[in-house]
Scaffold this active site. Structure first.
Site, PDB file in Angstrom:
ATOM      1  N   GLU A 177     -29.267   3.493   4.644  1.00 43.34           N
ATOM      2  CA  GLU A 177     -30.016   3.579   3.593  1.00 43.34           C
ATOM      3  C   GLU A 177     -29.809   4.575   2.632  1.00 43.34           C
ATOM      4  O   GLU A 177     -30.471   5.230   2.765  1.00 43.34           O
ATOM      5  CB  GLU A 177     -31.286   3.745   4.577  1.00 43.34           C
ATOM      6  CG  GLU A 177     -32.682   3.304   3.079  1.00 43.34           C
ATOM      7  CD  GLU A 177     -34.117   3.088   3.856  1.00 43.34           C
ATOM      8  OE1 GLU A 177     -33.873   3.309   5.006  1.00 43.34           O
ATOM      9  OE2 GLU A 177     -34.743   2.427   3.126  1.00 43.34           O
ATOM     10  N   LYS A 219     -29.156  -0.912   3.570  1.00 41.65           N
ATOM     11  CA  LYS A 219     -30.082  -0.902   3.418  1.00 41.65           C
ATOM     12  C   LYS A 219     -30.011  -0.863   2.680  1.00 41.65           C
ATOM     13  O   LYS A 219     -30.579   0.857   2.070  1.00 41.65           O
ATOM     14  CB  LYS A 219     -30.969  -0.634   4.315  1.00 41.65           C
ATOM     15  CG  LYS A 219     -32.786  -0.811   4.008  1.00 41.65           C
ATOM     16  CD  LYS A 219     -33.918  -0.873   4.506  1.00 41.65           C
ATOM     17  CE  LYS A 219     -34.813  -0.191   4.456  1.00 41.65           C
ATOM     18  NZ  LYS A 219     -36.051  -0.407   5.783  1.00 41.65           N
TER      19      LYS A 219
HETATM   20  P1  13P Z   1     -40.257  -0.092   2.036  1.00 41.07           P
HETATM   21  O1  13P Z   1     -40.284  -1.473   2.067  1.00 41.07           O
HETATM   22  O2  13P Z   1     -41.924   0.558   1.836  1.00 41.07           O
HETATM   23  O3  13P Z   1     -39.862   0.634   0.415  1.00 41.07           O
HETATM   24  O4  13P Z   1     -39.700   0.619   3.129  1.00 41.07           O
HETATM   25  C1  13P Z   1     -38.964   0.293   3.836  1.00 41.07           C
HETATM   26  C2  13P Z   1     -37.922   1.493   4.559  1.00 41.07           C
HETATM   27  O5  13P Z   1     -38.108   1.355   4.973  1.00 41.07           O
HETATM   28  C3  13P Z   1     -38.223   2.818   3.895  1.00 41.07           C
HETATM   29  O6  13P Z   1     -37.288   3.647   4.613  1.00 41.07           O
END
Ligand code: 13P
Length: 340
Positions: A177, A219
């Site tokens: 991510e 992600k």
């Molecule tokens: P949000 O969808 O609130 O951005 O959170 C997703 C997430 O896991 C951020 O690390």
């Protein structure tokens, strides 16, 4: 390393018509969220809140996985079943956030690096025993005057790659991510350039660390205008720019791409996902891995009161259903049907 398990887990995480609930807010983030609805942030309240989400009747139709925080992975339902076992019993893969948050990146003003690599291999063994089959590590890229710097992109990509290799060695699928923040007044063009540079650096590092793309899930953040920019890109433009960046940078071997909501409104996050998922000929399935865009209405309905659990679950079920439609490109048609 169990490659067959890694393949099965990755495929289950991006199963058609389902997405991932991110419920891995740290206790500090939980405190901010709870405060906004006047709830005291105790361990028991956090357990009760997560429990209401996980036990929402029928929500397993829309959820492939849930990302848990360390504390939650050790907690139990009201009936005394570990959350991980409860979720696995419903066909939802339990995952775990393993990074230890973002910290100032030395000598790079305004930029951050994610920490948590020390001792990670040992922690991963325990997480596997507790039932986690995938993990998450969030890197944060900020857009501002002359940033992101190459140093920041490189440092975060390197950490993501080290983390991903450690996960795979433990038979746990890493969610990669690298979040490009929407905070700031930058243009959507700058977000697109920063997102492309971020993903290029990330995939170069993953390859350099022998990470198997087949056993990772990306992600991604969407390519959107900075929150304070006067020109806000519309839904089709966000979809077009985001898909262009993904096609340029993400290997086709990757089993799927999930999106974070990043502070977008609930409806925008759903509309953007719907527009992208409706595109034809993509090499990977796209779906959601939202925290705020799935949870906001449920949290507001709950307000910490046991008597509001039913209303909160109804709100959560609705958001999950809308996003499950969106990840198949069917959300807009459903809205039109409802309006007719
Ligand atoms: P949000 O969808 O609130 O951005 O959170 C997703 C997430 O896991 C951020 O690390």
């Amino acid at each position: 390393m169990d490659k067959s398990l890694l393949s099965r887990t990755a495929a289950a995480m991006v199963a058609r018509g389902k997405g991932i609930l991110a419920a891995d807010e740290s206790s500090a983030t939980c405190e901010t969220r709870f405060k906004s609805v006047g709830v005291e942030c105790t361990e028991e309240k956090r357990r009760a809140y997560r429990g209401l989400l996980f036990t929402t009747p029928g929500v397993e139709q829309f959820l492939s996985g849930v990302i848990l925080f360390d504390e939650t992975l050790r907690q139990k339902t009201d009936d005394g079943m570990p959350f991980a076992d409860y979720l696995a019993g419903k066909g939802i893969v339990p995952g775990i956030k393993v990074d230890r948050g973002v910290h100032a990146l030395a000598l790079c003003p305004g930029e951050k690096v994610t920490e948590g690599l020390d001792g990670l291999a040992k922690r991963m063994e325990e997480y596997f025993k507790l039932g986690a089959r995938f993990a998450k590590w969030r890197a944060v890229i900020t857009i501002g005057d002359a940033i992101p710097s190459h140093t920041c992109l490189y440092a975060n990509a390197h950490a993501l790659a080290r983390y991903a290799a450690i996960c795979q060695a433990a038979s746990i699928v890493p969610i990669i991510e690298p979040e490009v923040l929407l905070d700031g007044d930058h243009s959507v063009e700058r977000c697109e350039a920063a997102s492309e540079a971020t993903l290029r650096a990330t995939y170069a590092a993953l390859a350099a660390h022998n990470v198997a793309f087949e056993h990772t899930i990306l992600k991604a953040s969407m390519v959107v205008s900075g929150k304070l920019n006067a020109r806000q890109a519309g839904v089709d433009e966000v979809a077009e720019r985001t898909l262009r960046v993904l096609k340029r940078t993400v290997p086709a071997a990757q089993p799927g791409v999930v999106f974070l909501s990043g502070g977008q409104s609930d409806e925008s996050a759903t509309a953007h996902l719907n527009a992208m998922a409706a595109a034809k000929g993509l090499p990977w399935p796209l779906t959601f891995s939202y925290s705020r865009a799935l949870q906001n209405p449920a949290l507001k309905a709950w307000k910490g009161q046991a008597g509001n659990v039913g209303a909160a679950q109804k709100a959560f079920f609705h958001r999950a259903r809308m996003n499950a439609l969106a990840c198949q490109g069917k959300w807009k048609a459903e809205l039109e049907k409802q309006a007719a």
